[in-house]
Design a protein around this motif. Structure first.
Motif, mmCIF file in Angstrom:
data_model
loop_
_atom_site.group_PDB
_atom_site.id
_atom_site.type_symbol
_atom_site.label_atom_id
_atom_site.label_comp_id
_atom_site.label_asym_id
_atom_site.label_seq_id
_atom_site.Cartn_x
_atom_site.Cartn_y
_atom_site.Cartn_z
ATOM 1 N N ALA A 440 0.806 -1.225 0.000
ATOM 2 C CA ALA A 440 0.000 0.000 0.000
ATOM 3 C C ALA A 440 0.837 1.272 0.000
ATOM 4 N N MET A 441 2.059 1.204 0.489
ATOM 5 C CA MET A 441 2.900 2.395 0.560
ATOM 6 C C MET A 441 3.197 2.966 -0.824
ATOM 7 N N THR A 448 2.346 12.922 0.910
ATOM 8 C CA THR A 448 3.081 13.529 2.021
ATOM 9 C C THR A 448 3.856 14.765 1.597
ATOM 10 N N ASN A 449 3.936 15.025 0.294
ATOM 11 C CA ASN A 449 4.817 16.104 -0.177
ATOM 12 C C ASN A 449 4.102 17.420 -0.452
ATOM 13 N N GLY A 450 2.762 17.441 -0.404
ATOM 14 C CA GLY A 450 2.016 18.684 -0.545
ATOM 15 C C GLY A 450 2.101 19.375 -1.884
ATOM 16 N N LYS A 458 -1.860 18.809 2.852
ATOM 17 C CA LYS A 458 -0.912 18.865 3.962
ATOM 18 C C LYS A 458 -1.662 18.573 5.250
ATOM 19 N N ASN A 459 -1.325 17.435 5.848
ATOM 20 C CA ASN A 459 -1.985 17.025 7.069
ATOM 21 C C ASN A 459 -0.935 16.351 7.957
ATOM 22 N N ASP A 460 -0.632 16.954 9.094
ATOM 23 C CA ASP A 460 0.409 16.432 9.984
ATOM 24 C C ASP A 460 0.086 15.030 10.483
ATOM 25 N N ASP A 461 -1.195 14.763 10.751
ATOM 26 C CA ASP A 461 -1.585 13.432 11.223
ATOM 27 C C ASP A 461 -1.326 12.377 10.152
ATOM 28 N N ALA A 467 5.140 8.269 8.145
ATOM 29 C CA ALA A 467 6.499 8.220 8.690
ATOM 30 C C ALA A 467 6.661 7.037 9.644
ATOM 31 N N ASP A 468 5.643 6.802 10.466
ATOM 32 C CA ASP A 468 5.713 5.677 11.398
ATOM 33 C C ASP A 468 5.705 4.351 10.652
ATOM 34 N N ALA A 469 4.862 4.251 9.625
ATOM 35 C CA ALA A 469 4.797 3.013 8.839
ATOM 36 C C ALA A 469 6.141 2.710 8.185
#
Length: 532
Positions: A440-441, A448-450, A458-461, A467-469
């Motif tokens: 899926a990545m 993520t690059n806006g 652009k959404n920090d969440d 980033a965690d994945a």
């Protein structure tokens, strides 16, 4: 489409074996012939960027792994590997006795040379990211700020290749099946100079077949490679890939026995539904609406939700396209890897449903919120592809019928559409992404690059989930991050509206068996095919 030049790449799902295909007595007298609808522009691995080139190269070359009939990477030029406990270091062991078509041994250094080429300024195919995003030192080398010796691709000895990655990458073995990861004999390559891989005389082969004829406008002719390590299990001796841009001409060639398989479209699909030679395939490629979040109208989340909910995707794929495409119930395509038991789509469900009543509720809410900014019509930007035009007309009718929203269709060349999206000059556009690998990545990190092409999202969440994945060593936690990210992107923020996953309808001669097609990456495998 994407700037990286799509083609999609490969899979890393549950390992399963594939039984060898015994060579049959009558195979030698028959030729496997398939068609592609565009020129095979180049076969230079760090220059080739199109599916027809990947198809040709995959028959004549091979990497550490090769995809099997279930889209699972199986050991090819390597026969075993180890992965370190931190899931960062791969150590690949090459098979005994593997040779180039000229009889020279294939060594670990052949992989190092090819991979460094793909990460260097010499690469023009737009695929350097497949290595530089993952391999330690690759990005710095590509940008000129790091040296070759700092790139963590090393030949420990002639038969051992070691690769160190930046982060755990569950699909890395799948990446190694793509042409950019195939070995290249440095001595031979440099001796050919700028003629390397231009004609069969300037080529060396590591795969099941050798190329005997090649013309970008005509195609390629193959003969079985007797130096190939698994030659005993390659049943068909001769094959061709033919360039045939006219689909009607290709179908006539198939009917005349000149092609073994042909893709059909339009009315030919309906006419052949009952033909025993007919079948349908679905790619890991999602066609979707991209909303521009800086546009005054499309910045309204209820407007975006209304548009997505108002489109009957099932009617589109069943009655309009009718080519094997599947309704886009999410951004991640049907069939893509999930937890090993269920696919990603099965786990996350329908995050882009058809619900005209809810769509109208969202639209009425958006109208109130927009007030005097409510538009008389909105403009949908599309390319000039005939299928895209058909889909756009369907979307236009759906939005007018279910929302009372007038839609103007702005048609540009495919390049022009991309340029307008890059320039932020659109309200919403119809575009697509084909999976580069079976995870899926390959979709999710795009937002993520806006950038304008991705709607300026652009959404920090969302960025934290991705980033965690990417750094996660726990596969279950990694998967949950991605499931949550898709719901946030598609369902909650409605940044994109998935419409359908592309399909193909084909006719295949009844005596041809096990001609394997892949939904991502290399389109087809001749190695496993045989004639009855």
């Amino acid at each position: 489409m994407n700037k990286r030049v799509l083609a999609g790449i490969l899979s890393m799902v549950m390992a399963s074996g594939m039984s060898a295909v015994p060579a049959l007595a009558d195979d030698a007298g028959q030729e496997l012939d398939v068609a592609v609808n565009a020129e095979v522009k180049t076969l230079v691995p760090w220059a080739a960027s199109e599916s027809q080139a990947f198809l040709v190269m995959n028959q004549a070359q091979e990497g550490l792994f090769r995809m099997d009939a279930d889209n699972v990477p199986q050991p090819a030029l390597c026969d075993k590997y180890e992965l370190s406990d931190d899931k960062l270091t791969y150590t690949f062991h090459l098979r005994d006795g593997i040779k180039w078509s000229n009889g020279e041994s294939i060594t670990a250094q052949d992989f190092v040379y090819a991979w460094l080429k793909q990460m260097s300024a010499d690469a023009t195919n737009g695929y350097s990211f497949l290595m530089t995003d993952y391999i330690v030192g690759g990005q710095e080398y590509n940008e000129g700020s790091g040296s070759e010796d700092k790139v963590e691709v090393k030949a420990v000895d002639d038969k051992t290749l070691q690769v160190k990655l930046k982060n755990p990458t569950p699909y890395f073995l799948g990446l190694t099946t793509m042409s950019m990861f195939f070995p290249v004999n440095q001595k031979f390559c440099e001796a050919q100079g700028d003629q390397f891989d231009v004609t069969p005389d300037n080529m060396l082969f590591s795969g099941p077949y050798k190329i005997t004829e090649y013309d970008p406008a005509v195609g390629a002719t193959f003969v079985k490679n007797d130096q190939y390590w698994d030659a005993d299990n390659v049943a068909i001796e001769n094959a061709k890939v033919r360039v045939m841009k006219d689909s009607a001409a290709a179908l006539n060639a198939y009917k005349a026995g000149e092609l073994s398989q042909v893709e059909i479209t339009g009315t030919d699909v309906a006419a052949n539904k009952d033909n025993p030679e007919f079948s349908q395939l679905t790619d890991f490629r999602t066609n979707y609406l991209q909303f521009n979040l800086t546009d005054p109208v499309m910045s309204n989340v209820d407007m975006r939700k209304a548009i997505s909910l108002a489109i009957d995707r099932k009617t589109l794929v069943d009655s309009i396209l009718a080519d094997g495409s599947a309704a886009g119930t999410g951004l991640i395509a049907d069939g893509m890897a999930g937890d090993g038991t269920k696919t990603f789509r099965e786990l996350n469900g329908d995050v882009s449903p058809y619900d005209p009543e809810k769509a109208k509720e969202c639209y009425d809410k958006a109208v109130k919120e927009l007030g005097s900014d409510v538009p008389k019509e909105v403009t949908l930007l599309i390319g000039d592809d005939s299928v895209m035009k058909t889909v756009a007309t369907f979307i236009q009718s759906q939005l007018e019928q279910n929302l009372g929203l007038s839609v103007k269709i702005d048609t540009k060349t495919m390049q022009g559409r991309g340029e307008q999206m890059d320039a932020n000059n659109y309200q919403f556009g119809f575009t697509a992404w084909g999976a580069d690998y079976d995870d899926a990545m390959t979709y999710l990190d795009l937002w993520t690059n806006g950038t304008p092409y991705r709607g300026n999202y652009k959404n920090d969440d969302y960025n934290k989930l991705i980033a965690d994945a990417k750094s996660q060593t726990d596969d279950k936690a990694r998967l949950q991050d991605m499931l949550d990210a898709e719901k946030l992107l598609v369902e909650t923020d409605a940044v994109v509206a998935p419409i359908y996953h592309r399909g193909h309808a084909v006719l295949t001669k009844s005596n041809l068996k096990d001609l394997v097609s892949h939904p991502i990456g290399v389109p087809m495998e001749f190695k496993y095919a045989h004639f009855e």
